[in-house]
Write a protein that holds these residues in place. Structure first.
Motif, PDB file in Angstrom:
ATOM      1  N   ILE A   1       1.150  -2.244 -47.545  1.00  0.00           N
ATOM      2  CA  ILE A   1       0.564  -1.129 -46.795  1.00  0.00           C
ATOM      3  C   ILE A   1       1.659  -0.205 -46.275  1.00  0.00           C
ATOM      4  O   ILE A   1       1.559   1.023 -46.373  1.00  0.00           O
ATOM      5  N   PHE A   2       2.719  -0.800 -45.745  1.00  0.00           N
ATOM      6  CA  PHE A   2       3.847  -0.024 -45.218  1.00  0.00           C
ATOM      7  C   PHE A   2       4.454   0.853 -46.314  1.00  0.00           C
ATOM      8  O   PHE A   2       4.748   2.037 -46.110  1.00  0.00           O
ATOM      9  N   THR A   3       4.636   0.272 -47.499  1.00  0.00           N
ATOM     10  CA  THR A   3       5.247   1.003 -48.606  1.00  0.00           C
ATOM     11  C   THR A   3       4.327   2.117 -49.114  1.00  0.00           C
ATOM     12  O   THR A   3       4.789   3.231 -49.407  1.00  0.00           O
ATOM     13  N   ILE A   4       3.039   1.831 -49.219  1.00  0.00           N
ATOM     14  CA  ILE A   4       2.088   2.848 -49.672  1.00  0.00           C
ATOM     15  C   ILE A   4       2.081   4.039 -48.718  1.00  0.00           C
ATOM     16  O   ILE A   4       2.026   5.199 -49.147  1.00  0.00           O
ATOM     17  N   HIS A   5       2.174   3.752 -47.432  1.00  0.00           N
ATOM     18  CA  HIS A   5       2.191   4.831 -46.439  1.00  0.00           C
ATOM     19  C   HIS A   5       3.423   5.726 -46.641  1.00  0.00           C
ATOM     20  O   HIS A   5       3.316   6.968 -46.622  1.00  0.00           O
ATOM     21  N   SER A   6       4.588   5.112 -46.854  1.00  0.00           N
ATOM     22  CA  SER A   6       5.808   5.893 -47.077  1.00  0.00           C
ATOM     23  C   SER A   6       5.741   6.627 -48.410  1.00  0.00           C
ATOM     24  O   SER A   6       6.144   7.786 -48.527  1.00  0.00           O
ATOM     25  N   TYR A   7       5.227   5.956 -49.409  1.00  0.00           N
ATOM     26  CA  TYR A   7       5.163   6.508 -50.762  1.00  0.00           C
ATOM     27  C   TYR A   7       4.235   7.722 -50.834  1.00  0.00           C
ATOM     28  O   TYR A   7       4.448   8.637 -51.632  1.00  0.00           O
ATOM     29  N   SER A   8       3.207   7.730 -49.983  1.00  0.00           N
ATOM     30  CA  SER A   8       2.203   8.794 -50.045  1.00  0.00           C
ATOM     31  C   SER A   8       2.700  10.126 -49.493  1.00  0.00           C
ATOM     32  O   SER A   8       2.078  11.170 -49.712  1.00  0.00           O
ATOM     33  N   ILE A   9       3.822  10.113 -48.766  1.00  0.00           N
ATOM     34  CA  ILE A   9       4.369  11.354 -48.207  1.00  0.00           C
ATOM     35  C   ILE A   9       5.187  12.064 -49.280  1.00  0.00           C
ATOM     36  O   ILE A   9       6.240  11.585 -49.698  1.00  0.00           O
TER      37      ILE A   9
END
Length: 567
Positions: free
Chosen positions: A222-230
């Motif tokens: 979840i943490f990575t997806i949040h960063s990746y989505s920016i």
């Protein structure tokens, strides 16, 4: 069992060999601190423990999106153990696990074959460098990628041995360390749930194990997806900067045709060996040939990502997916040749001995072709063995092969150590080179005598200054790394580099190494440039060469550096 030792792989003697290989590996690589990615990771540790640090540092503001939880654990431990000592302890743990994981993987391919285990450990102990993608397997300093690889190798070994729960746990631990390499590892495993009939029969167990892995890894996913989505506001700028800063990582067009050809030949050659062995070692041959196909998929994906110019795909570093392949390919080959030493045929035993040595030292001979003479010399010894000794002594060939391999590995270790000693003339610095003492002196002064919110302008190639001084830095070339986990940072990075007259997109940056060009431009910065820079940005101190004299008051100086207070 492949090696006619007087002991087995659980004996005290084998444990001693393990320790010696770890020690030899340390001699080969040495140990460093505050270099490479540590210059961007240590500030994260410092900021976690003291949020008041780096208040005016644009790079440090991106660190909260750095996709690994390892440094939060390091930050907690650093409250108990001094950070330099802690980093050393963790580096030793990393190297210990790396060597052990090679043994663990070799044992998965052929149970308790001592020669295979020794060969696998030595191969990893030599710290091989991948041919393409500027990846990494064994680093000279503690870092999350180096620590993650042992867990992924143990996950692969558990998968091969059909141990779903072990696989899930090892894989989830690796995901928290480096999720990117975690996805690579999954691609080397999951296809076999369909392709391998034996795994399909037990698919329910594997589904349950996958659910366990997913639940355990969900926070970091979840943490990575949040960063990746920016996403970056300006994709063209992001691509242009990435092409200069991460050309070897992300853009296959910059690779030499020779390196690419060598990689392709290696893949085909290894696949050919397993095609030949497919009847006698059907499972290992099947897995290994498919792993070769997956390695080619990563190279294809790297070219596709660069061709389509998709930042979201490029930041996955597809070419580095081959890093995992190198390990499983060579450990399986080494294990195969060691197992094949069981034959009673003199010619076959000799050929397998030569192949074993060639596989173990392949990456060393590739970079040091002059030492391939040693391989030829060993070959002559093995070919002449039946004529020099009684044929029944051929039973002792595996143990002699192991001892020769260990001996040559030790020779390489001491050779590397002595080469560093020649540069430093210090026995201690030869194993653990120290930081530039003059730079450390400036950083120590800054840490003790400047306000925590101060901003220092330093040569952008001196990325060690930030973690050493615990002070904000205007910008460094290494700071571009942040565009991989927060793509919006590319605008701030580019703007600040241009403000220093270091536009990374001009042709001159492509004509020479960027670090060399940056160093040249920084030396030309004048007091007038600083005055103009001060209007737009906050700069409290300017670190220059010691022979410079400007209108600003001198706050500190030593043999190499002079610090001006900008007022």
């Amino acid at each position: 069992m492949g090696l006619d030792f007087q002991f087995n792989s659980k004996s005290v003697s084998m444990k001693l060999i393990f320790v010696l290989i770890v020690f030899g590996s340390l001699l080969i690589t040495g140990y460093y601190q505050y270099i490479g990615n540590q210059s961007i990771q240590i500030p994260l540790v410092q900021k976690i423990n003291d949020p008041s640090l780096y208040a005016n540092d644009v790079f440090a503001q991106t660190l909260s999106r750095y996709s690994t939880f390892l440094w939060y654990v390091v930050a907690f431990l650093a409250r108990i153990i001094p950070l330099p000592i802690l980093l050393l302890m963790l580096f030793l743990l990393e190297r210990f696990l790396l060597i052990y994981s090679g043994r663990f993987l070799a044992r998965a391919f052929f149970d308790y074959n001592v020669l295979a285990e020794i060969g696998a450990m030595i191969w990893l102990g030599l710290a091989p460098s991948p041919m393409l993608g500027a990846g990494s397997i064994a680093l000279t300093y503690f870092e999350q990628t180096g620590l993650s690889i042992p867990f992924f190798l143990m996950a692969l070994a558990s998968f091969y041995k059909k141990k779903p729960w072990h696989w899930a746990i090892f894989l989830s631990v690796g995901f928290y360390l480096n999720i990117m390499y975690g996805f690579y590892t999954m691609f080397y495993c999951l296809p076999f749930l369909i392709l391998d009939k034996e795994l399909r029969i037990e698919i329910k167990k594997w589904v349950k194990a996958f659910v366990l892995f997913f639940v355990l890894s969900l926070p970091i996913i979840i943490f990575t997806i949040h960063s990746y989505s920016i996403k970056a506001i300006d994709n063209q700028l992001w691509l242009a900067v990435a092409r200069v800063r991460f050309s070897a990582h992300l853009f296959p067009q910059t690779w030499s045709y020779k390196s690419l050809l060598k990689f392709l030949v290696l893949v085909v050659f290894i696949a050919g060996i397993y095609w030949q062995k497919r009847k006698k070692h059907s499972k290992l041959a099947f897995y290994s040939m498919f792993w070769c196909m997956i390695s080619l998929f990563w190279i294809f994906l790297a070219f596709l990502a660069a061709k389509l110019q998709i930042p979201g795909l490029l930041v996955m570093h597809p070419a580095r997916g081959t890093d995992i392949w190198y390990v499983i390919a060579f450990v399986s080959l080494i294990s195969l040749f060691a197992k094949s030493m069981d034959t009673q045929e003199i010619e076959q035993k000799t050929l397998n001995a030569l192949a074993f040595i060639g596989a173990v030292f392949f990456f060393y001979f590739r970079l040091n072709p002059q030492f391939s003479v040693a391989l030829i010399f060993m070959g002559l010894i093995f070919l002449g063995w039946p004529f020099l000794l009684k044929v029944d002594l051929l039973k002792k060939l595996p143990i002699c092969l192991a001892l020769i391999t260990i001996g040559f590995f030790g020779f390489i270790g001491f050779k590397r150590y002595l080469s560093r000693y020649d540069l430093t003339t210090s026995y201690k610095a030869a194993i653990a080179p120290s930081i530039n003492p003059e730079l450390a002196d400036v950083a120590n002064w800054a840490k003790k005598n400047s306000a925590k919110d101060s901003v220092f302008l330093v040569n952008p190639v001196l990325d060690q200054f930030r973690p050493l001084s615990q002070r904000a830095v205007f910008i460094t070339w290494k700071d571009a790394s942040a565009i991989l986990w927060e793509r919006t940072f590319v605008a701030a990075f580019y703007k600040r580099m241009c403000a220093l007259g270091m536009d990374p997109l001009v042709p001159s940056f492509k004509e020479v190494k960027p670090w060399a060009r940056i160093d040249e431009i920084y030396k030309e910065i004048s007091a007038k440039d600083i005055s103009e820079l001060k209007i737009k940005y906050r700069i409290d101190y300017w670190v220059t060469a010691s022979d410079n004299n400007y209108i600003y008051p001198v706050a500190f100086s030593n043999k190499d550096f002079k610090v001006f207070k900008i007022e």
